[in-house]
Motif scaffolding. Sequence first.
Motif, PDB file in Angstrom:
ATOM      1  N   HIS A 114       0.831  -1.213   0.000  1.00 49.36           N
ATOM      2  CA  HIS A 114       0.000   0.000   0.000  1.00 49.36           C
ATOM      3  C   HIS A 114       0.865   1.263   0.000  1.00 49.36           C
ATOM      4  O   HIS A 114       0.334   2.369  -0.177  1.00 49.36           O
ATOM      5  CB  HIS A 114      -0.938   0.003   1.199  1.00 49.36           C
ATOM      6  CG  HIS A 114      -0.250  -0.053   2.531  1.00 49.36           C
ATOM      7  ND1 HIS A 114       0.531  -1.120   2.929  1.00 49.36           N
ATOM      8  CD2 HIS A 114      -0.228   0.831   3.553  1.00 49.36           C
ATOM      9  CE1 HIS A 114       0.998  -0.894   4.145  1.00 49.36           C
ATOM     10  NE2 HIS A 114       0.557   0.288   4.531  1.00 49.36           N
ATOM     11  N   LEU A 115       2.186   1.096   0.171  1.00 45.11           N
ATOM     12  CA  LEU A 115       3.093   2.250   0.186  1.00 45.11           C
ATOM     13  C   LEU A 115       4.055   2.253  -0.998  1.00 45.11           C
ATOM     14  O   LEU A 115       4.483   3.325  -1.437  1.00 45.11           O
ATOM     15  CB  LEU A 115       3.910   2.256   1.489  1.00 45.11           C
ATOM     16  CG  LEU A 115       3.139   2.310   2.802  1.00 45.11           C
ATOM     17  CD1 LEU A 115       4.098   2.185   3.977  1.00 45.11           C
ATOM     18  CD2 LEU A 115       2.341   3.610   2.908  1.00 45.11           C
ATOM     19  N   ILE A 116       4.405   1.078  -1.487  1.00 46.44           N
ATOM     20  CA  ILE A 116       5.403   0.966  -2.546  1.00 46.44           C
ATOM     21  C   ILE A 116       4.907   0.018  -3.634  1.00 46.44           C
ATOM     22  O   ILE A 116       3.953  -0.735  -3.437  1.00 46.44           O
ATOM     23  CB  ILE A 116       6.752   0.439  -2.003  1.00 46.44           C
ATOM     24  CG1 ILE A 116       6.571  -0.985  -1.435  1.00 46.44           C
ATOM     25  CG2 ILE A 116       7.325   1.381  -0.956  1.00 46.44           C
ATOM     26  CD1 ILE A 116       7.851  -1.681  -1.056  1.00 46.44           C
ATOM     27  N   SER A 117       5.570   0.073  -4.775  1.00 47.19           N
ATOM     28  CA  SER A 117       5.370  -0.925  -5.829  1.00 47.19           C
ATOM     29  C   SER A 117       6.731  -1.465  -6.231  1.00 47.19           C
ATOM     30  O   SER A 117       7.755  -0.797  -6.062  1.00 47.19           O
ATOM     31  CB  SER A 117       4.651  -0.308  -7.035  1.00 47.19           C
ATOM     32  OG  SER A 117       5.417   0.743  -7.595  1.00 47.19           O
ATOM     33  N   THR A 118       6.745  -2.684  -6.734  1.00 46.63           N
ATOM     34  CA  THR A 118       8.008  -3.321  -7.104  1.00 46.63           C
ATOM     35  C   THR A 118       7.903  -3.953  -8.481  1.00 46.63           C
ATOM     36  O   THR A 118       6.828  -4.373  -8.921  1.00 46.63           O
ATOM     37  CB  THR A 118       8.392  -4.412  -6.084  1.00 46.63           C
ATOM     38  OG1 THR A 118       7.330  -5.357  -5.986  1.00 46.63           O
ATOM     39  CG2 THR A 118       8.663  -3.816  -4.718  1.00 46.63           C
ATOM     40  N   SER A 119       9.023  -4.002  -9.165  1.00 44.52           N
ATOM     41  CA  SER A 119       9.135  -4.687 -10.450  1.00 44.52           C
ATOM     42  C   SER A 119      10.570  -5.160 -10.589  1.00 44.52           C
ATOM     43  O   SER A 119      11.444  -4.766  -9.802  1.00 44.52           O
ATOM     44  CB  SER A 119       8.741  -3.767 -11.606  1.00 44.52           C
ATOM     45  OG  SER A 119       9.604  -2.638 -11.661  1.00 44.52           O
ATOM     46  N   CYS A 120      10.820  -6.000 -11.573  1.00 42.40           N
ATOM     47  CA  CYS A 120      12.161  -6.563 -11.718  1.00 42.40           C
ATOM     48  C   CYS A 120      12.613  -6.563 -13.173  1.00 42.40           C
ATOM     49  O   CYS A 120      11.803  -6.709 -14.098  1.00 42.40           O
ATOM     50  CB  CYS A 120      12.202  -8.003 -11.196  1.00 42.40           C
ATOM     51  SG  CYS A 120      11.818  -8.185  -9.444  1.00 42.40           S
ATOM     52  N   THR A 121      13.900  -6.393 -13.342  1.00 44.53           N
ATOM     53  CA  THR A 121      14.572  -6.695 -14.598  1.00 44.53           C
ATOM     54  C   THR A 121      15.460  -7.910 -14.341  1.00 44.53           C
ATOM     55  O   THR A 121      15.438  -8.486 -13.248  1.00 44.53           O
ATOM     56  CB  THR A 121      15.422  -5.512 -15.069  1.00 44.53           C
ATOM     57  OG1 THR A 121      16.525  -5.322 -14.156  1.00 44.53           O
ATOM     58  CG2 THR A 121      14.599  -4.227 -15.115  1.00 44.53           C
ATOM     59  N   ASP A 122      16.234  -8.310 -15.313  1.00 40.73           N
ATOM     60  CA  ASP A 122      17.128  -9.447 -15.105  1.00 40.73           C
ATOM     61  C   ASP A 122      18.161  -9.167 -14.028  1.00 40.73           C
ATOM     62  O   ASP A 122      18.622 -10.086 -13.334  1.00 40.73           O
ATOM     63  CB  ASP A 122      17.841  -9.810 -16.407  1.00 40.73           C
ATOM     64  CG  ASP A 122      16.902 -10.420 -17.434  1.00 40.73           C
ATOM     65  OD1 ASP A 122      15.819 -10.881 -17.024  1.00 40.73           O
ATOM     66  OD2 ASP A 122      17.246 -10.418 -18.631  1.00 40.73           O
TER      67      ASP A 122
END
Length: 687
Positions: free
Chosen positions: A358-366
Amino acid sequence: MPMPLITRTITPLFAACILSLAVNQAIADNDTTLVQRGVIGKGAGDDLYVLSPHLIDSNSTITITDTQGSNTIQLTAGLEVTSSKVAADSLQLTLSHGTVITVLGAGNMEYIVGGDPLTGQSGNSFSYDSFVTGILSTSVPSSGISDGGSATLNADGSAETTPPINDTATNTITLTSPALKSQSILPLSATCDGADNGRMIPLQWGGLPTGTQSLAITMHHFPNPNDTDLSGAHSYLVLYDIQASETDMDEAETNIGVLGINSVNDQQSYSAPCSKGTGDNDYIITLHALSVAPGGLGINGSTTDLQTFFTAASASTLATKELTVSRSRYNPENDDHVPTSIPATCEEKQASLSDYNHLISTSCTDSEMIITSATSLPERSELNDDKENVGIQSWIGRVPLRDDVSWAVPMNPVYLSEPVSNINIHHPIGIAADGVPILHYAKESEPDEIAQLGQDYSDRDTVLLGEIDQCGAHAGNGEDYHYHMAPVCMMDTHNPSEPIAWMFDGIPLYFGTGGGIMTTNGTHYGGGRYSDLNYLPQAIKNGSAFLDECNAYDLHGDGSEYVYYTTTNAPYTIGCYRAQASQSGSIDGPRHFQGGNRLDDFTFGTEVTLTDYDTMSFDNKQWQFVTAEPKPENKNIPQDNTAQLIYRLLEEGEDGYQAGLDCYTFRYRIDATQTDGSGDTVTTHCR
């Protein structure tokens, strides 16, 4: 069918039948009782309790209690229930002639509507749940008390039912706690791992129904989530005889009423939850609005447990309001919280931060995990001990402003063979799970200074100098809020088995120790709630392992994986990177004000103590404010004054607003009592 002797004047023929059966079979186990008044319970055997409008005394009180055998209550034709109240394992029926019937252990009984036990005419059989649903037009609550409807019962087992009236006054009851955040997690301070073995959270309430004469507060938990029987509940607080005029209860306050006994140690006190397992548990805090004045329940605190209270209060309960909180406990005295390996895949890393989605978002690359904070500001409770800025004793004049910033964390740490000096003091060193960056604890003495292992930075330690607030952070020159020590105020709800931060070398940081008073008359970091909390691995506690100069712990003892732990003393978070890191390449901010330094307007001086941080209404707008008390050496604020800096984000159409920028108006108020703002210095800055 056997029946005991009764003392009711009835028609001769009916009486002859009863007396004959009663005299000949009074000692049989399976009894049939024609209920008249008083407390009734036959005990052993499968017993039948008959409720007939022709036999029950008017304006009487009846309690049926029988927990042995398979028992049945039969409600015969003509019985008129004008109102009802339903609990998980108790039932109250008010009849048309004023009699109140309470059934204890109601959930284990069968119910027959209609029929005649003497002629053998059958009625309709119901379980407790189906009786409550089909006849009383409500449902059995998991806890607390629900209003049921009214019903007139017919000989053929049918009933004319009326649902309960929707009491709008009841539905307006509110029950909240300033200690709770948006996820309604029971704070650690209210558990057995908290200071003083746990303190009951503060509560606030309102919207009580008309006729409320007293209040009560209970807290319980069902070890079996499917259980609704209060006899199987663990109770932590029973507090009754609270004056109806009360609207709140402070933390650990119990002198506003009479304490009953908890089920943990059978003492008249709050006993904090102390779960042995690590799974999520729900705890139900209930506010009871009662129609009797304090003292009217007729119970004694030293013998009143949760079930006794619910029974005593059932007839006078106007309404209840529940507040359900959850907690997953990790015992600091074992290693259930210590990771066996660091989260490696994108999914594992994202899962480690899921409590903060609810405070952050995350994503990934290699190669990287990207953490984006929508505001770069923490989520805090409304408690004074959790307020930003408060506790700063040397203020550089900055305030926390929102900013959306993204941070890059390496997916796969490339470990170094040994600790080396490699932290740039100027740049952030990691990102906390709540989206707030972390910096080294020392103030830099020159641009891009590298923190040297083994060097004494006590003369530049932001913690010892009083430059950070009670939660271990402050706003820097970019008005960006960031931590310089263990983020102790996260620990009220943080799961210690998950990282409290990710550092920019890809190694997670876990909470070990932190907080407390570091200097004479210094700030009490964490407000004393976490000073004795220790989630370091047992191997470190017993001296068979150690944290190295980076504050890194070798998970397997072979250098293949490391994690960091926070410490009460320097370096507080990490002293160096145990893997390769790129600090300057890990962030895309923060922003700075355009067209001049905002501190050119700041005239309070640094010699102040910040005592409050909150919101206020001024000029029909909502403003954030910081309150500053001058120290004796301060020459800018009169010693008898309290100063305030108030500020807010400008809206489109206001003077000074610029599209595409965040523009703030600041008011410097040297005398906080001058609330009309006539003496304020007013400026506007955009970034």
